[in-house]
Structures are given as structure tokens and as C-alpha cells.
Scaffold this active site. Structure first.
Site, short mmCIF file in Angstrom:
data_model
loop_
_atom_site.label_atom_id
_atom_site.label_comp_id
_atom_site.label_asym_id
_atom_site.label_seq_id
_atom_site.Cartn_x
_atom_site.Cartn_y
_atom_site.Cartn_z
N THR A 45 0.82 -1.21 0.00
CA THR A 45 0.00 0.00 0.00
C THR A 45 0.85 1.26 0.00
O THR A 45 0.49 2.27 -0.59
CB THR A 45 -0.93 0.00 1.23
OG1 THR A 45 -1.89 -1.04 1.08
CG2 THR A 45 -1.67 1.32 1.40
N TYR A 59 -8.10 0.90 -3.47
CA TYR A 59 -6.94 1.36 -4.25
C TYR A 59 -6.21 0.13 -4.76
O TYR A 59 -6.55 -1.01 -4.40
CB TYR A 59 -6.00 2.20 -3.37
CG TYR A 59 -5.51 1.44 -2.16
CD1 TYR A 59 -6.21 1.51 -0.94
CD2 TYR A 59 -4.41 0.60 -2.22
CE1 TYR A 59 -5.80 0.78 0.16
CE2 TYR A 59 -4.00 -0.14 -1.13
CZ TYR A 59 -4.70 -0.05 0.06
OH TYR A 59 -4.30 -0.79 1.15
N THR A 125 1.54 -4.35 4.16
CA THR A 125 1.33 -4.56 5.60
C THR A 125 0.81 -5.97 5.90
O THR A 125 0.90 -6.43 7.03
CB THR A 125 0.33 -3.55 6.16
OG1 THR A 125 -0.90 -3.67 5.43
CG2 THR A 125 0.86 -2.13 6.04
N ASP A 126 0.25 -6.66 4.90
CA ASP A 126 -0.36 -7.97 5.18
C ASP A 126 0.64 -8.97 5.74
O ASP A 126 0.33 -9.69 6.68
CB ASP A 126 -0.99 -8.55 3.91
CG ASP A 126 -2.28 -7.84 3.55
OD1 ASP A 126 -2.96 -8.29 2.62
OD2 ASP A 126 -2.57 -6.80 4.19
N LYS A 198 0.05 -7.15 12.59
CA LYS A 198 -1.06 -6.31 12.14
C LYS A 198 -2.31 -6.72 12.92
O LYS A 198 -2.82 -7.82 12.77
CB LYS A 198 -1.28 -6.50 10.64
CG LYS A 198 -2.27 -5.54 10.01
CD LYS A 198 -2.27 -5.73 8.51
CE LYS A 198 -3.20 -4.83 7.76
NZ LYS A 198 -3.15 -5.05 6.29
N GLU A 319 -3.03 -28.02 28.34
CA GLU A 319 -4.06 -28.38 27.33
C GLU A 319 -3.74 -29.70 26.62
O GLU A 319 -4.61 -30.45 26.25
CB GLU A 319 -4.23 -27.28 26.26
CG GLU A 319 -4.70 -25.94 26.77
CD GLU A 319 -6.17 -25.93 27.20
OE1 GLU A 319 -6.58 -24.96 27.85
OE2 GLU A 319 -6.88 -26.90 26.90
N1 DAS Z 1 -2.41 -5.93 0.07
C1 DAS Z 1 -1.69 -5.27 1.13
C2 DAS Z 1 -0.23 -5.69 1.09
O1 DAS Z 1 0.42 -5.53 0.07
C3 DAS Z 1 -1.72 -3.80 1.04
C4 DAS Z 1 -1.00 -3.20 2.19
O2 DAS Z 1 -1.66 -3.04 3.23
O3 DAS Z 1 0.20 -2.92 2.12
O4 DAS Z 1 0.24 -6.16 2.12
#
Ligand code: DAS
Length: 362
Positions: A45, A59, A125-126, A198, A319
Site C-alpha cells: 500500500t 486502491y 502490511t499484510d 497487524k 491443554e
Molecule cells: N495488500 C496489502 C499488502 O500488500 C496492502 C498493504 O496493506 O500494504 O500487504
């Protein structure tokens, strides 16, 4: 004329004494050695673009090239000598083990260079938390390595990428960031690459660590409040230069009504370890326990983690009788981080007791 000269002599003398110092001070300010920081761009992103300024969530990721990212934050040149490399241009959900190895080897090569003081990686970020942890395990350097992303594309109102990138370069060029492991700068915080993840997917305050941030960046200055406690980077026994492939490790999600299907499918696909992303304390359904025992007997490592958000904590023999079953527990690592550590560890050992040591230490 003489009287005039005599009258000004002391001032002239003082001036000649002062000028060089003032000039040197000015010169020194201008010449203050800026750190050399390399930005490795991979997409995400932070390199995204939307149709309008109101598109903060709609986007396309991985569109803007690294030189445009750098040009978009002209203030970077005031805090570091920056240059960029485009390693990938992908959304990070598409990262593969081979991508991790390629990126890791590039980082290691740059870290060995005397003309590189710090490295920034722009990233989606994923899976940012997976890449940051991977590098934390395998990069044999104390130089700052900072992974950074953004929750909004640069085309959106209140885009967060510019300041996140500025912060990342500031930290990567800061000698005080040396030896603190791989770092993540998001939303003014400096987080540990080991345990940040995240936690929210629709806010700029998206990344959390169950154990808190290491510090803050404010106006380009780093403020530190804690240090990593687990082994990392130059203190790690793993070395990216000695890793040519990452063994397959898969994650099977635990939930009500779960059965053996996913575990058997991963085993048939060649998984060397299966991360059980368990409910609660890494609990395992009674329908799944016998299958995991069978797969363990077939030589597949079984690692119990917890899929609770922000801070699962799995202990041995709580567990499940891990000693009796010869299973491993992932401690506080979430399933996706447990996968990274298991894959790196399996490049070095197949022994479940060694694996468990590694999960306690990293
Ligand atoms: N699809 C997500 C990624 O590329 C977009 C982001 O949040 O960066 O990890």
C-alpha cells in the site's frame, strides 16, 4: 586614519578570531555527516494508488516505483543520503519463501558494505510481520534494518506512508538503533520485528506488539523505552548466507467443528511441520489429536500456537501432553510467526527438542 584603524583594531581582531570558528561551525552544520540509507522497495500500500483522495481503502497496491516514493518525501535528503532499489513490486499477501530468501540475501549483501549505514524495506502490511521476523532471525548485522508500510495509499487524504517512510529512514540512519534487531516504524512507533503484528486492517494505528513498542519517533528523533529480550540478528545462530531453501511449513486453523482434512492435505503436500493455530491456549479438538499423533509418527513436526489476537501464550503440557506426544509449543508467537521460525529452524535441525529450545530463545 591611524586613529580610525586603532579604534577598530580590537573589533577587527575579534572578528578575525571569531570568523573562522563561525565559518567552521556553519561548515560543520552543512557537512554534518548524513547516514547512508538504502531503501529496498517491495510494493504494498505504501506504493499504492487510488482513484481519488477519498479512496483510503479502495486502491491498487504496488504501483508507485521506489524513486517516486523517495521523491514524494523531499525532506528525506535532510536526514540521510538515500538511494532506492526496486526488489519487487507486489502486494505482500503474494510473498513466497523464495521472495523472502531473495530479499534477505540482498539485505545481507548491503549490510556488509561500509558505505551503507542502515537499510529500509518498504513492504505491504499484510505479511510485513512475517518478513520483519524472518530478517530478525537471519541477518548477521547490528546495522539498523527497518521495515515500513502504510495503511493508506499516498493518493488518499491523511495518507500515512510519507511520515512512516520518513520515520523509517530517520531510525535506519540513527546509530542508537544499532543492535536492537529488525525494527518496524508505523504510526510514530518503533516496534520489534519479532513480535509486532497487524492487529487492525482499517486504521493507521494498525500494528501492535503484545509486549509494547520499543520506542517512538517524533520529528525524526528516536526515543527508546525498552529493548528486545529474545535472540536476533548478529546474536542469532541462523545466517541467511547459509540458507538456500526454506522447508515447507503450513498452518491449520483450529475452530469448532474442525476435522482432520486440512492437516492431512498439508502432510500430503510435503509439509515438514504443521503449525496448529489453536483456539485459546493452543487447544486441539479431540477429533484432531489422533491425526496429529499419526503425522508426528510419520516424521512431521507438530507445533501448537494460538490464534487469539494479540498475545497467545502456549506452554508445554498445558491443554495437551506435549512431552508424551513429542510436540512443540510456539510460546507467544502467533501462527504466522511460528511458521517463519519453524521453517528457518528446520534448515538446521529435525530434532523436536532442539526445535523447542529455538522457540524458547527466539
Ligand atoms: N495488500 C496489502 C499488502 O500488500 C496492502 C498493504 O496493506 O500494504 O500487504
Amino acid at each position: 586614519m591611524n586613529n580610525l584603524l586603532q579604534a577598530f583594531a580590537p573589533a577587527a581582531l575579534a572578528l578575525t578570531l571569531l570568523l573562522p570558528h563561525a565559518a567552521v561551525a556553519e561548515e560543520a552544520k552543512v557537512q554534518k555527516k548524513l547516514a547512508n540509507v538504502v531503501i529496498l522497495a517491495t510494493g504494498g500500500t505504501i506504493a499504492g494508488a487510488g482513484a481519488s483522495a477519498t479512496n483510503s481503502a479502495t486502491y491498487t497496491a504496488a504501483k508507485v516505483p521506489v524513486d517516486a516514493l523517495i521523491a514524494g518525501v523531499p525532506q528525506l535528503k535532510d536526514i540521510a543520503n538515500v538511494r532506492g532499489e526496486q526488489v519487487f513490486q507486489i502486494a505482500s499477501e503474494s510473498f513466497s519463501n523464495d521472495d523472502l530468501l531473495k530479499l534477505g540475501k540482498r539485505v545481507a549483501k548491503l549490510a556488509r558494505q561500509d558505505d551503507v549505514d542502515g537499510i529500509v524495506i518498504t513492504h505491504g502490511t499484510d505479511t510485513l510481520e512475517e518478513t520483519a521476523f524472518f530478517l530478525n532471525l537471519v541477518e548477521k548485522t547490528d546495522k539498523p534494518i527497518v521495515v515500513v508500510g502504510s495503511m493508506r495509499p499516498g493518493t488518499a487524504m491523511s495518507a500515512d506512508g510519507m511520515l512512516n517512510l520518513y520515520d523509517a529512514v530517520a531510525v535506519a540512519g540513527d546509530p542508537s538503533a544499532r543492535g536492537k534487531g529488525v525494527l518496524v516504524t508505523m504510526n510514530d512507533e518503533i516496534l520489534s520485528g519479532r513480535d509486532t503484528g497487524k492487529a487492525v486492517n482499517i486504521r493507521t494505528e494498525a500494528f501492535k506488539s503484545p509486549w509494547g513498542a520499543l520506542g517512538m519517533v517524533v520529528e525524526g528523533k528516536s526515543y527508546w523505552f525498552r529493548l528486545p529480550a529474545k535472540r536476533h540478528t548478529s546474536g542469532s545462530e541462523f545466517d541467511i548466507e547459509k540458507i538456500s531453501a526454506l522447508p515447507r511449513v503450513d498452518i491449520a486453523y483450529g475452530y469448532g467443528n474442525v476435522d482432520e482434512t486440512a492437516y492431512r492435505a498439508f502432510a500430503q503436500s510435503g509439509a515438514k511441520a504443521i503449525i496448529h493455530a489453536g483456539t485459546g491456549n493452543g487447544s486441539v479438538s479431540s477429533r484432531v489429536v489422533p491425526v496429529l499423533q499419526e503425522l508426528r509418527k510419520d516424521g512431521i513436526q507438530i507445533i501448537r500456537s494460538s490464534h487469539v489476537n494479540q498475545g497467545g501464550f502456549v506452554l508445554r503440557n498445558a491443554e495437551q501432553p506435549d512431552d508424551q506426544y513429542d510436540w512443540v509449543v510456539a510460546h507467544d508467537l502467533n501462527p504466522q510467526k511460528a511458521r517463519i521460525l519453524a521453517s528457518v529452524a528446520l534448515t538446521q535441525t529435525q530434532d523436536s527438542k532442539e526445535l523447542q529450545r529455538i522457540f524458547w530463545e527466539y
